[in-house]
Motif scaffolding. Structure first.
Motif, PDB file in Angstrom:
ATOM      1  N   THR A 159       0.865  -1.176   0.000  1.00 61.19           N
ATOM      2  CA  THR A 159       0.000   0.000   0.000  1.00 61.19           C
ATOM      3  C   THR A 159       0.899   1.222   0.000  1.00 61.19           C
ATOM      4  O   THR A 159       1.845   1.292   0.792  1.00 61.19           O
ATOM      5  N   ALA A 160       0.616   2.201  -0.864  1.00 56.37           N
ATOM      6  CA  ALA A 160       1.488   3.365  -0.956  1.00 56.37           C
ATOM      7  C   ALA A 160       0.676   4.616  -1.242  1.00 56.37           C
ATOM      8  O   ALA A 160      -0.373   4.572  -1.899  1.00 56.37           O
ATOM      9  N   ALA A 161       1.184   5.753  -0.732  1.00 56.86           N
ATOM     10  CA  ALA A 161       0.594   7.063  -1.020  1.00 56.86           C
ATOM     11  C   ALA A 161       1.611   8.127  -0.658  1.00 56.86           C
ATOM     12  O   ALA A 161       2.403   7.959   0.274  1.00 56.86           O
ATOM     13  N   HIS A 162       1.602   9.239  -1.403  1.00 52.93           N
ATOM     14  CA  HIS A 162       2.449  10.397  -1.101  1.00 52.93           C
ATOM     15  C   HIS A 162       3.898   9.969  -0.860  1.00 52.93           C
ATOM     16  O   HIS A 162       4.456  10.158   0.213  1.00 52.93           O
ATOM     17  N   ALA A 163       4.506   9.391  -1.881  1.00 55.10           N
ATOM     18  CA  ALA A 163       5.858   8.843  -1.737  1.00 55.10           C
ATOM     19  C   ALA A 163       6.666   9.091  -2.992  1.00 55.10           C
ATOM     20  O   ALA A 163       6.156   8.947  -4.112  1.00 55.10           O
ATOM     21  N   LYS A 164       7.938   9.473  -2.794  1.00 52.20           N
ATOM     22  CA  LYS A 164       8.915   9.560  -3.864  1.00 52.20           C
ATOM     23  C   LYS A 164       9.890   8.408  -3.680  1.00 52.20           C
ATOM     24  O   LYS A 164      10.657   8.398  -2.718  1.00 52.20           O
ATOM     25  N   ILE A 165       9.839   7.460  -4.587  1.00 44.67           N
ATOM     26  CA  ILE A 165      10.565   6.202  -4.423  1.00 44.67           C
ATOM     27  C   ILE A 165      11.574   6.054  -5.559  1.00 44.67           C
ATOM     28  O   ILE A 165      11.240   6.229  -6.735  1.00 44.67           O
ATOM     29  N   THR A 166      12.815   5.736  -5.184  1.00 39.12           N
ATOM     30  CA  THR A 166      13.822   5.338  -6.160  1.00 39.12           C
ATOM     31  C   THR A 166      13.995   3.829  -6.042  1.00 39.12           C
ATOM     32  O   THR A 166      14.209   3.311  -4.936  1.00 39.12           O
ATOM     33  N   SER A 167      13.880   3.126  -7.145  1.00 42.90           N
ATOM     34  CA  SER A 167      13.897   1.668  -7.128  1.00 42.90           C
ATOM     35  C   SER A 167      15.044   1.146  -7.975  1.00 42.90           C
ATOM     36  O   SER A 167      15.260   1.600  -9.110  1.00 42.90           O
ATOM     37  N   ALA A 168      15.785   0.195  -7.424  1.00 40.77           N
ATOM     38  CA  ALA A 168      16.873  -0.446  -8.166  1.00 40.77           C
ATOM     39  C   ALA A 168      16.968  -1.895  -7.709  1.00 40.77           C
ATOM     40  O   ALA A 168      17.438  -2.185  -6.614  1.00 40.77           O
ATOM     41  N   GLY A 169      16.445  -2.809  -8.517  1.00 39.25           N
ATOM     42  CA  GLY A 169      16.467  -4.211  -8.128  1.00 39.25           C
ATOM     43  C   GLY A 169      15.521  -4.520  -6.997  1.00 39.25           C
ATOM     44  O   GLY A 169      15.862  -5.262  -6.081  1.00 39.25           O
TER      45      GLY A 169
END
Length: 201
Positions: A159-169
């Motif tokens: 569950t996610a909201a109001h998030a800045k996510i950097t994804s790597a693997g």
């Protein structure tokens, strides 16, 4: 082994900073936690090479089975920043990753804001049915800012909201209101895990 958080770093009357939690094995706890009292702030914390099992030595399942956890609410929060989790192993945990700015539905005039969070190297095994991660910032002006690198979860529901996510693997693919995901360059791998038996007394 504990009936509550395995560890809970707080910043209530005074700020907490410059802390390392390394090489621990947690059994049947509520997680490797920061909060919920962080009204004076928490900064510069490193969690490294820890394991967490969702059951205790007697086979009892944790009543609030979480792994990596930062929890607070507008009741008692300020800023939580520059937090690193390196090489974390989770076994039979219902909530592998929890970043929750609305803990227990708390309300108030404070501003819970989690920034500079780096999760690099997590493996979750034997997650129970219904396992789910939570990545929820307060609002678009105060988003959760987290990097997820080498995150290998056997159940990747979130569950996610109001998030800045950097994804790597990362197995997680969070989506929701105010969520942005930027792909980063992957370095390293998720950890291989061994879960020690609770030591005999």
């Amino acid at each position: 082994m504990d009936g509550d958080d395995g560890i809970a770093i707080k910043g209530g009357n005074r700020a907490s900073s410059n802390i390392t939690v390394s090489g621990n094995h947690f059994y049947g706890t509520h997680g490797i936690s920061i909060g919920s009292e962080t009204s004076s702030g928490v900064t510069n914390v490193l969690f490294r090479d820890n394991t967490l099992t969702g059951t205790d030595a007697l086979g009892n399942t944790s009543g609030s089975s979480a792994g990596i956890r930062i929890k607070s609410s507008p009741t008692n929060n300020n800023k939580v920043s520059d937090i690193g989790y390196l090489n974390t192993c989770l076994d039979a945990v219902r909530a592998p990753l929890v970043f929750d700015t609305h803990y227990s539905g708390g309300s108030g005039s404070n501003t819970p804001w989690f920034t500079g969070i780096v999760v690099d190297g997590v493996t979750a095994l034997h997650s129970p049915s219904g396992a789910k991660s939570t990545l929820v910032g307060l609002d678009d002006a105060h988003p959760l800012e987290v990097a997820l690198e080498n995150v290998n979860l056997d159940v990747a529901t979130s569950t996610a909201a109001h998030a800045k996510i950097t994804s790597a693997g990362s197995d997680l693919a969070p989506s929701g209101a105010g969520v942005t995901v930027t792909q980063g360059a992957r370095e390293g791998t998720a950890p291989s895990c061994v879960f020690p038996v609770f030591p005999a007394l």
